[in-house]
Design a protein around this motif. Structure first.
Motif, mmCIF file in Angstrom:
data_model
loop_
_atom_site.group_PDB
_atom_site.id
_atom_site.type_symbol
_atom_site.label_atom_id
_atom_site.label_comp_id
_atom_site.label_asym_id
_atom_site.label_seq_id
_atom_site.Cartn_x
_atom_site.Cartn_y
_atom_site.Cartn_z
ATOM 1 N N VAL A 159 26.252 -14.277 -1.206
ATOM 2 C CA VAL A 159 26.186 -13.365 -2.356
ATOM 3 C C VAL A 159 24.843 -12.625 -2.363
ATOM 4 O O VAL A 159 24.786 -11.419 -2.634
ATOM 5 N N SER A 160 23.770 -13.331 -2.038
ATOM 6 C CA SER A 160 22.449 -12.688 -2.006
ATOM 7 C C SER A 160 22.421 -11.565 -0.978
ATOM 8 O O SER A 160 21.895 -10.468 -1.236
ATOM 9 N N GLY A 161 22.995 -11.833 0.192
ATOM 10 C CA GLY A 161 23.037 -10.806 1.225
ATOM 11 C C GLY A 161 23.861 -9.604 0.808
ATOM 12 O O GLY A 161 23.460 -8.449 1.048
ATOM 13 N N ILE A 177 25.677 -26.034 9.364
ATOM 14 C CA ILE A 177 27.073 -25.774 8.986
ATOM 15 C C ILE A 177 27.433 -24.293 9.104
ATOM 16 O O ILE A 177 28.590 -23.917 8.902
ATOM 17 N N GLY A 178 26.477 -23.467 9.432
ATOM 18 C CA GLY A 178 26.722 -22.038 9.559
ATOM 19 C C GLY A 178 25.437 -21.270 9.305
ATOM 20 O O GLY A 178 24.345 -21.858 9.224
ATOM 21 N N GLU A 219 24.871 -23.670 -0.183
ATOM 22 C CA GLU A 219 24.048 -22.562 0.284
ATOM 23 C C GLU A 219 24.896 -21.406 0.813
ATOM 24 O O GLU A 219 24.455 -20.251 0.807
ATOM 25 N N ILE A 220 26.122 -21.722 1.257
ATOM 26 C CA ILE A 220 26.980 -20.677 1.826
ATOM 27 C C ILE A 220 27.274 -19.582 0.802
ATOM 28 O O ILE A 220 26.976 -18.406 1.052
ATOM 29 N N PRO A 221 27.867 -19.916 -0.375
ATOM 30 C CA PRO A 221 28.114 -18.843 -1.346
ATOM 31 C C PRO A 221 26.821 -18.230 -1.900
ATOM 32 O O PRO A 221 26.767 -17.020 -2.160
ATOM 33 N N SER A 259 18.719 -27.908 -4.954
ATOM 34 C CA SER A 259 20.035 -28.454 -5.282
ATOM 35 C C SER A 259 20.735 -27.497 -6.225
ATOM 36 O O SER A 259 20.134 -26.520 -6.698
ATOM 37 N N ILE A 260 22.003 -27.791 -6.529
ATOM 38 C CA ILE A 260 22.742 -26.948 -7.469
ATOM 39 C C ILE A 260 22.093 -27.014 -8.843
ATOM 40 O O ILE A 260 21.960 -25.996 -9.539
#
Length: 662
Positions: A213-215, A252-253, A207-209, A157-158
């Motif tokens: 960012v990790s990538g 979701i992506g 998870e998207i940002p 979670s966040i």
């Protein structure tokens, strides 16, 4: 006698650091896989080249290969195994390397390319252990990047993400080093390596940002040596289009990350052959019985000065003497360390990783998938050699020569795949199941009973007698591990004198058209030549190019000759190239080539490490075994009893490559 004279002068040319082609052109043989055409050799024959040497060179004209500019070249031929054995018996070496896996072969290549007189022995076959049982990735360690900023991964979670924020610079250093070596490996054998996109499915908005960012950070750290496309985010619809078997529920992506992919045993063999081309003496199926020493254990004059070895094929025994011995035996490093120092504490902790091979329709041809398992590990589903590879597990396991996949591991991998894929998977889909032992290493000086303090990188260890062991690490960093081992030997052994510093960073391997004279490193041209000149179908042509590079043309010549012999005086309907198995592109000619050019000595050498059929489909390998035995018996002159022993040994091995018995 003439052949012996020719071989003697060939050895002299090799020791001077040049092959025939490079002697004439004053270029190091690191730059060339091939020699001049026989006509050119005759025209420019130097005064010192005897007629016997010229005749021996011209006798290879059946391997004359056409270059882009219309000229012909003769390929480099490795010394025979018997010639290599004779060197081991009679010569005094600077460095003796024990172990012919990725790291040991890398040490031999590094040392020989620095001008050190180098020998390497391997108890079984090149890449017969851990080096053949990897996930086939050339990766920079995206998980280490996550652990550089998170105490645990993945976050749930966040709040979990924020609570576990930290910074571990040692993890960041591992990522930087690994990405540097990833670039080297991808460039070292461009015909065999390729960038591989891997989709990371996302199911939560935050998870998207995070993963985007990790990538991007992964790309940024790689810098100018990235050698693969940039990571990017794709929508849900695009993810399902790119990976149709992915479950759509909650998706979701996805973030697409890139690493490299290889054929690990073929890569290992290429490193060993490049070491031989650089002047190293490399011999497989040669077991170290004990180390040779001088002085008394515990005294200042105690020194490891070589090894007593046994040819596993013939039973012959002899001594190899060297100024420095380097132990690169992976999971078995402790046993060699204790040959030098019986009181040395164990530093290797072995972890078993298992993989399943599935049909190709479970993954797209050019897209892999990666996700976190329920227990926080990483699992890969990747296209490889016309199949799908799924794995891996991570279980502490005692050292063994033939590790096997357990039923529990099979169920774990299948359950995880069914959690992610829309198409159900079961045992009937598994074509092969195999395991390998990863040699983790304890931090120097840590308690032998403490298993948590494991080195994140490789370790250069020295025990009494000045035996150097290179331990830990991973496939991607084999070159750096080899460099560090040789650097340490030079720094601590004043009797060693190298021609210069390490030159392997940027060095390409055999088959890579290093001079650009065969296809100018555009390997699709090799595929075109195989299809148009040799009338091979696309699947076979691509398979040969991917596994042999420019040497695929040599395999094609063998295949053409065999096809002609099989046709005899019948009608000319074009070459019919015999496959080992109708479902796979491996040719019978590859068996012959492996015996003549790649030191294949057993049926398992061919089925597991030259063609990979045993790793792809254990039943297909069993079906191909009789034909492999017939071809090898003819090439190597086996007796009927030796052929029967090979059959039994191969069947015993293939049992370990299938599903475990329930």
């Amino acid at each position: 006698m003439r052949a012996k004279v020719a071989a003697g002068f060939a050895s002299l040319a090799g020791l001077s650091g040049y092959g025939y082609y490079s002697v004439f052109h004053k270029r190091s043989n690191h730059d060339y896989d091939f020699w001049d055409s026989s006509d050119e050799i005759e025209r420019r024959k130097p005064w010192w080249m005897p007629s016997a040497l010229l005749a021996a060179t011209k006798s290879q004209e059946n391997f004359l290969l056409k270059c882009e500019d219309g000229t012909s070249v003769l390929p480099w031929m490795p010394p025979t195994r018997e010639e290599q054995k004779q060197k081991l018996k009679t010569e005094y070496f600077d460095i003796l390397v024990i172990g012919g896996g990725a790291t040991g072969s890398g040490v031999a290549m590094d040392a020989a390319s620095r001008g050190l007189k180098t020998a390497m022995v391997e108890q079984e076959d090149f890449a017969s252990g851990t080096s053949s049982r990897s996930t086939k990735l050339i990766h920079g360690g995206i998980r280490y990047l996550a652990l550089a900023f998170q105490k645990k991964s993945p976050p749930n979670s966040i709040m979990d993400l924020l609570w576990n924020l930290h910074y571990d610079h040692s993890m960041m250093q591992v990522v930087m080093h690994d990405l540097h070596e990833r670039a080297f490996m991808i460039k070292s054998a461009p015909y065999m390596t390729q960038p591989l996109p891997m989709m990371f499915p996302l199911h939560k908005w935050w998870e998207i940002p995070l993963y985007w960012v990790s990538g991007k950070m992964y790309d940024l750290i790689a810098g100018s040596r990235r050698t693969v496309p940039q990571s990017h985010f794709i929508s849900r619809d695009e993810a399902l289009y790119q990976f149709p078997t992915l479950k759509s529920d909650g998706l979701i992506g996805a973030v697409v990350l890139y690493d490299g992919q290889q054929n690990d045993t073929r890569m290992n063999l290429s490193i060993a052959l490049t070491a031989a081309q650089s002047g190293a003496t490399v011999v497989n199926h040669t077991e170290v019985l004990n180390l040779l020493t001088t002085g008394t254990l515990g005294s200042d004059d105690y020194k490891v000065v070589g090894a007593r070895v046994k040819d596993s094929i013939t039973g012959e025994k002899w001594d190899i003497r060297a100024k420095q011995v380097i132990n690169a035996t992976g999971p078995f490093a402790d046993s060699v360390r204790k040959m030098a120092d019986p009181e040395a504490s164990d530093i290797i902790v072995t972890a078993k990783g298992s993989h399943l091979i599935l049909p190709d329709h479970f993954s797209p041809d050019h897209m892999g998938c990666i996700w976190f398992t329920r227990d926080g590990r990483v699992l890969y589903l990747l296209p490889w050699e016309g199949s799908t590879i799924a794995g891996t597990t991570d279980i502490r396991e005692p050292v063994t020569r033939l590790p096997e996949t357990s039923s529990k591991e099979v169920e774990f991998i299948l359950d995880e795949c069914n959690r992610t894929l829309a198409r159900p998977l079961n045992h009937s889909h598994v074509r092969a199941a195999w395991a390998g032992l990863r040699p983790l290493v304890r931090q120097p000086g840590s308690d032998e009973k403490e298993t948590k303090k494991l080195a994140r990188d490789h370790v250069v260890d020295v025990v009494r007698g000045s035996l150097i062991s290179i331990c830990g690490g991973k496939w991607t960093t084999y070159r750096k591990m080899a460099q560090d081992a040789v650097d340490h030997a030079l720094a601590t052994n004043p009797s060693l004198k190298a021609d210069g510093p390490c030159v392997t960073d940027g060095m390409q391997l055999i088959g890579a058209d290093r001079a650009g004279i065969v296809c100018n490193q555009s390997f699709d041209k090799v595929v075109v030549t195989l299809r148009e000149k040799y009338d091979m179908d696309r699947q076979i042509a691509k398979h040969l190019m991917r596994n042999y590079g420019t040497r695929a043309l040599m395999v094609a010549e063998v295949a053409k000759t065999m096809a002609g012999q099989a046709r005899g005086s019948g009608p000319d309907i074009g070459p019919q190239y015999a496959r080992l198995c109708s479902k796979y592109p491996m040719l019978e000619a590859e068996v012959v080539f492996a015996c003549r050019q790649e030191y294949a000595m057993t049926a398992v050498d061919v089925l597991a490490r030259r063609t990979r059929l045993a790793f792809l489909d254990s039943k297909a390998a069993e079906q191909a075994l009789p034909r492999v035995l017939d071809l090898m018996q003819k090439e190597l002159g086996w007796s009927r009893s030796r052929k029967e022993q090979e059959r039994q040994d191969a069947q015993k091995f293939l049992v370990t490559m299938g599903l475990p018995s329930q």
